[in-house]
Scaffold this motif. Sequence first.
Motif, PDB file in Angstrom:
ATOM      1  N   ARG A 147       0.811  -1.207   0.000  1.00  0.00           N
ATOM      2  CA  ARG A 147       0.000   0.000   0.000  1.00  0.00           C
ATOM      3  C   ARG A 147       0.852   1.267   0.000  1.00  0.00           C
ATOM      4  NH1 ARG A 147      -4.732  -0.711   4.217  1.00  0.00           N
ATOM      5  NH2 ARG A 147      -5.474   1.146   3.140  1.00  0.00           N
ATOM      6  N   PHE A 148       1.909   1.256  -0.809  1.00  0.00           N
ATOM      7  CA  PHE A 148       2.730   2.446  -0.999  1.00  0.00           C
ATOM      8  C   PHE A 148       1.904   3.486  -1.726  1.00  0.00           C
ATOM      9  CE2 PHE A 148       6.031   5.304  -1.699  1.00  0.00           C
ATOM     10  CZ  PHE A 148       6.188   5.588  -3.041  1.00  0.00           C
ATOM     11  N   ARG A 149       1.812   4.697  -1.163  1.00  0.00           N
ATOM     12  CA  ARG A 149       0.895   5.707  -1.709  1.00  0.00           C
ATOM     13  C   ARG A 149       1.639   6.875  -2.359  1.00  0.00           C
ATOM     14  NH1 ARG A 149      -4.403   4.846  -1.419  1.00  0.00           N
ATOM     15  NH2 ARG A 149      -4.857   7.000  -0.808  1.00  0.00           N
ATOM     16  N   GLY A 150       2.967   6.859  -2.347  1.00  0.00           N
ATOM     17  CA  GLY A 150       3.702   7.906  -3.038  1.00  0.00           C
ATOM     18  C   GLY A 150       3.836   7.571  -4.515  1.00  0.00           C
ATOM     19  N   PHE A 151       4.864   8.114  -5.156  1.00  0.00           N
ATOM     20  CA  PHE A 151       5.008   7.774  -6.575  1.00  0.00           C
ATOM     21  C   PHE A 151       6.286   6.988  -6.852  1.00  0.00           C
ATOM     22  CE2 PHE A 151       8.151  10.802  -8.110  1.00  0.00           C
ATOM     23  CZ  PHE A 151       7.949  12.000  -7.439  1.00  0.00           C
ATOM     24  N   VAL A 152       6.211   6.170  -7.874  1.00  0.00           N
ATOM     25  CA  VAL A 152       7.339   5.357  -8.329  1.00  0.00           C
ATOM     26  C   VAL A 152       8.005   6.083  -9.492  1.00  0.00           C
ATOM     27  CG1 VAL A 152       8.004   3.163  -9.402  1.00  0.00           C
ATOM     28  CG2 VAL A 152       6.254   3.199  -7.610  1.00  0.00           C
ATOM     29  N   ILE A 153       9.331   6.269  -9.385  1.00  0.00           N
ATOM     30  CA  ILE A 153      10.072   6.962 -10.430  1.00  0.00           C
ATOM     31  C   ILE A 153      11.049   6.002 -11.088  1.00  0.00           C
ATOM     32  CG2 ILE A 153      11.788   7.802  -8.765  1.00  0.00           C
ATOM     33  CD1 ILE A 153      11.979  10.392 -10.488  1.00  0.00           C
ATOM     34  N   SER A 154      11.249   6.159 -12.375  1.00  0.00           N
ATOM     35  CA  SER A 154      12.249   5.313 -13.057  1.00  0.00           C
ATOM     36  C   SER A 154      13.640   5.797 -12.699  1.00  0.00           C
ATOM     37  CB  SER A 154      12.057   5.418 -14.572  1.00  0.00           C
ATOM     38  OG  SER A 154      12.706   6.598 -15.059  1.00  0.00           O
ATOM     39  N   ASP A 155      14.631   5.024 -13.067  1.00  0.00           N
ATOM     40  CA  ASP A 155      15.997   5.512 -12.933  1.00  0.00           C
ATOM     41  C   ASP A 155      16.357   6.278 -14.218  1.00  0.00           C
ATOM     42  OD1 ASP A 155      18.862   3.971 -11.304  1.00  0.00           O
ATOM     43  OD2 ASP A 155      18.588   5.967 -12.152  1.00  0.00           O
ATOM     44  N   TRP A 156      17.561   6.821 -14.212  1.00  0.00           N
ATOM     45  CA  TRP A 156      18.064   7.655 -15.319  1.00  0.00           C
ATOM     46  C   TRP A 156      18.023   6.878 -16.644  1.00  0.00           C
ATOM     47  CZ3 TRP A 156      20.454  12.634 -15.432  1.00  0.00           C
ATOM     48  CH2 TRP A 156      21.224  12.913 -16.558  1.00  0.00           C
ATOM     49  N   ARG A 157      17.147   7.305 -17.573  1.00  0.00           N
ATOM     50  CA  ARG A 157      16.985   6.612 -18.859  1.00  0.00           C
ATOM     51  C   ARG A 157      16.642   5.144 -18.618  1.00  0.00           C
ATOM     52  NH1 ARG A 157      21.084   5.884 -21.768  1.00  0.00           N
ATOM     53  NH2 ARG A 157      19.992   5.914 -23.786  1.00  0.00           N
ATOM     54  N   GLY A 158      15.883   4.905 -17.559  1.00  0.00           N
ATOM     55  CA  GLY A 158      15.576   3.525 -17.200  1.00  0.00           C
ATOM     56  C   GLY A 158      14.786   2.794 -18.264  1.00  0.00           C
ATOM     57  N   LEU A 159      13.902   3.523 -18.967  1.00  0.00           N
ATOM     58  CA  LEU A 159      13.113   2.878 -20.023  1.00  0.00           C
ATOM     59  C   LEU A 159      14.019   2.563 -21.216  1.00  0.00           C
ATOM     60  CD1 LEU A 159       9.713   4.820 -19.986  1.00  0.00           C
ATOM     61  CD2 LEU A 159      10.479   2.875 -18.605  1.00  0.00           C
ATOM     62  N   ASP A 160      14.926   3.453 -21.542  1.00  0.00           N
ATOM     63  CA  ASP A 160      15.855   3.223 -22.659  1.00  0.00           C
ATOM     64  C   ASP A 160      16.663   1.950 -22.406  1.00  0.00           C
ATOM     65  OD1 ASP A 160      15.566   6.177 -21.941  1.00  0.00           O
ATOM     66  OD2 ASP A 160      16.208   6.309 -24.031  1.00  0.00           O
ATOM     67  N   LYS A 161      17.010   1.730 -21.125  1.00  0.00           N
ATOM     68  CA  LYS A 161      17.948   0.644 -20.784  1.00  0.00           C
ATOM     69  C   LYS A 161      17.221  -0.685 -20.597  1.00  0.00           C
ATOM     70  CE  LYS A 161      21.593   2.109 -18.281  1.00  0.00           C
ATOM     71  NZ  LYS A 161      22.427   2.809 -17.243  1.00  0.00           N
ATOM     72  N   MET A 162      15.913  -0.697 -20.910  1.00  0.00           N
ATOM     73  CA  MET A 162      15.197  -1.973 -20.840  1.00  0.00           C
ATOM     74  C   MET A 162      15.562  -2.874 -22.004  1.00  0.00           C
ATOM     75  SD  MET A 162      11.503  -0.572 -19.516  1.00  0.00           S
ATOM     76  CE  MET A 162      10.563  -1.964 -20.059  1.00  0.00           C
ATOM     77  N   THR A 163      16.132  -2.272 -23.038  1.00  0.00           N
ATOM     78  CA  THR A 163      16.449  -3.060 -24.236  1.00  0.00           C
ATOM     79  C   THR A 163      17.945  -3.037 -24.520  1.00  0.00           C
ATOM     80  OG1 THR A 163      16.119  -1.081 -25.587  1.00  0.00           O
ATOM     81  CG2 THR A 163      14.233  -2.574 -25.344  1.00  0.00           C
ATOM     82  N   SER A 164      18.384  -3.997 -25.294  1.00  0.00           N
ATOM     83  CA  SER A 164      19.761  -3.986 -25.771  1.00  0.00           C
ATOM     84  C   SER A 164      19.724  -4.200 -27.288  1.00  0.00           C
ATOM     85  CB  SER A 164      20.556  -5.119 -25.104  1.00  0.00           C
ATOM     86  OG  SER A 164      21.884  -5.136 -25.614  1.00  0.00           O
ATOM     87  N   PRO A 165      20.151  -3.259 -28.107  1.00  0.00           N
ATOM     88  CA  PRO A 165      20.739  -1.978 -27.706  1.00  0.00           C
ATOM     89  C   PRO A 165      19.722  -1.076 -27.003  1.00  0.00           C
ATOM     90  CG  PRO A 165      20.306  -1.986 -30.054  1.00  0.00           C
ATOM     91  CD  PRO A 165      19.990  -3.365 -29.573  1.00  0.00           C
ATOM     92  N   GLU A 166      20.228  -0.128 -26.223  1.00  0.00           N
ATOM     93  CA  GLU A 166      19.369   0.791 -25.481  1.00  0.00           C
ATOM     94  C   GLU A 166      18.500   1.586 -26.449  1.00  0.00           C
ATOM     95  OE1 GLU A 166      22.558   1.712 -21.825  1.00  0.00           O
ATOM     96  OE2 GLU A 166      21.612   3.347 -22.961  1.00  0.00           O
ATOM     97  N   HIS A 167      17.335   1.954 -25.986  1.00  0.00           N
ATOM     98  CA  HIS A 167      16.434   2.818 -26.752  1.00  0.00           C
ATOM     99  C   HIS A 167      15.898   2.128 -28.006  1.00  0.00           C
ATOM    100  CE1 HIS A 167      14.664   6.810 -27.078  1.00  0.00           C
ATOM    101  NE2 HIS A 167      14.817   6.733 -28.386  1.00  0.00           N
ATOM    102  N   ASP A 168      16.042   0.826 -28.050  1.00  0.00           N
ATOM    103  CA  ASP A 168      15.521   0.072 -29.183  1.00  0.00           C
ATOM    104  C   ASP A 168      14.037  -0.162 -28.957  1.00  0.00           C
ATOM    105  OD1 ASP A 168      15.766  -3.277 -30.452  1.00  0.00           O
ATOM    106  OD2 ASP A 168      15.615  -1.365 -31.552  1.00  0.00           O
ATOM    107  N   ASP A 169      13.190   0.062 -29.966  1.00  0.00           N
ATOM    108  CA  ASP A 169      11.732  -0.121 -29.824  1.00  0.00           C
ATOM    109  C   ASP A 169      11.232   0.625 -28.580  1.00  0.00           C
ATOM    110  OD1 ASP A 169       9.437  -2.985 -29.467  1.00  0.00           O
ATOM    111  OD2 ASP A 169       9.151  -0.878 -30.101  1.00  0.00           O
ATOM    112  N   TYR A 170      11.586   1.902 -28.496  1.00  0.00           N
ATOM    113  CA  TYR A 170      11.348   2.691 -27.286  1.00  0.00           C
ATOM    114  C   TYR A 170       9.881   2.738 -26.889  1.00  0.00           C
ATOM    115  CZ  TYR A 170      11.688   6.626 -24.009  1.00  0.00           C
ATOM    116  OH  TYR A 170      11.619   7.426 -22.886  1.00  0.00           O
TER     117      TYR A 170
END
Length: 662
Positions: A329-352
Amino acid sequence: MGVPAAGGSCSAVVATTTAAVFLLLLLLCGCGAPAAMAAPGGGGGGEQQYDGGARYKDPRQPLNRRIEDLLARMTLAEKIGQMSQIERENATADVVRGYFVGSVLSGGGSVPAPQAPAEAWVEMVNEMQRAAMSTRLGIPMLYGIDAVHGHGNVYKATVFPHNVGLGCTRDPELVKKIGAATALEVRATGIPYVFAPCVAVCRDPRWGRCYESYSEDPRVVQQMTSSIIPGLQGEIPANGRRGAPFVAGQRNVAACSKHYVGDGGTTRGINENNTAASFHELLGVHMPPYYSAVIQGVSTVMVSFSSWNRVKMHANHFLVTDFLKNRLRFRGFVISDWRGLDKMTSPEHDDYITSVKLGILAGIDMVMIPYTYTEFVDDLTALVRNGTIPTSRIDDAVRRILRVKFTMGLFEDPYGDPSLAGELGKPEHRELAREAVRRSLVLLKNGKPGQKPLLPLPKKAGRILVAGSHADNLGYQCGGWTITWQGLGGNNLTAGTTILNGIKRAVQDHGTEVVYSESPDAGFVQRNKGRFDYAVVVVGEPPYAESFGDNLNLTIPEPGPSVIRVVCGGGIRCAVVLVSGRPLAVEPYVGAVDALVAAWLPGTEGEGVSDVLFGDYGFTGKLARTWFRSVEQLPMNVGDARYDPLFPFGFGLGLETQPSTA
Ligand code: GLC
């Protein structure tokens, strides 16, 4: 994403029990329901006019009513703007206004100008804020920075010991004071939000971020988490709601527990890599600090770059939404890390666009997009417009962001307060940091067999030698996340006292001559043999951060070992002080030295080291990490069946200790 595998070790029982106790605690205190909006730092009282019946601008309104009133007025563009956090170098007034930017950050080392004073920081933040407040709905932006050992990015701020040393103090009250002092210094620069504390449970010292972790033991990390958060954010009042985001006022800051979850458990400590563990092991080792963080009202949680059983945390709906948001029941907000979405793929930022979809659907509320904010906004807008991402997910994210902003009083006090400038690096904070240095030092050896202990060193001596790369190097003793992301060498980076200068001050009134040689050669030692009463050799690691600190052999970097051999092997009684972000391979040298002290990364107040070396204060630090014999043993943590350390978890000698056998 994906329900975890069953099974696990005995710690599973502990873990499940821990989670159950936590949940019971949460339910009993009825937390999670946000507290009624108490006007933070003002509001209420006289009949203030609020234009157009805009309820959200009235601090006397209940929190949820303000949130819902504002949310109902927002366009999709304004909502997605709130979910965007951009780097300060891109945060011009036009961008902040045009994209309805909800948050701005300083990445490591990103400053308004080199050696910028507090006033310059305040003006920079306020200029961005004026742009945010000039938008149609006037939603204030939230400026965040990594104040992970004091306000380390900022020139002349007090730099406290990194967490690896604070864990050795086992002193939660000290850590709470450090949080409060850090909050004041951050507010002195007009900033209300920090990406701290790191609550990683580092299980392998080969990890480049192990110094950001308080301990390998989740209970020590929990203890420190439960202290640093109320230090930073302020104490939740007795009648306050546990579990809801809380920031006491304008001398506190919103905190961020990071990196959720299992960042310290990756294979061989490889940064951002995979944490292979059963769900029960995850709950027993890496999750406990988040129970404490949520109970203490942490405002935000940052997602880890790492993966759990090969599932990227930034795409992990089960852990981010089902567990953190719904079960804890965490009620604050969840933040990504620095370019965290970009780093979900390899290469980074692929199919962003797919990464944006996965991250937002997993439960990420705010996205750290330092540079690619236009693409993020376009992609997320398209995903909502085509129904891939439901508006309900966007509204949940924005509600959480607004809840934090309303709770911390950002709508009532959006601007930095220049009157706090004097808090930056003030003497009281430096004294606190000096005490923390003293309490963090761990005495590993004192005296050779059959000889009297070397420590405490006599202040009155004829001539002493101080040697080593880390004796007179303020940047080295501060470590990473200091002035720059990776940290710096030298003494000009900020204000502080080196270990050498601390030694000089300690003996200056006792007629003792201090000879300093960074890297004396054998000839020098031989020529001066018998002319030094003792030597202090200060060596260790150069600064590093994140993956740059990943290290598979953990040897003391040269010229450290050479200086130890030349000085300590040259017939001079020597005390070796190790400045490092973690235990290093010291077994080859232990026999040759008379005393061995782990100083970790002490920060700007180097006198804390000499305070203890000369016995003005005793050694009280206890290892919060197992000290291995060789890296082949790693990972090796307290409680492991196979446990044969050089110095065990909890080890630490006092000054009265007799010579060790090592
Ligand atoms: C970094 C770190 C994180 C930090 C963020 C902003 O990559 O992983 O700890 O808060 O970026 O600097």
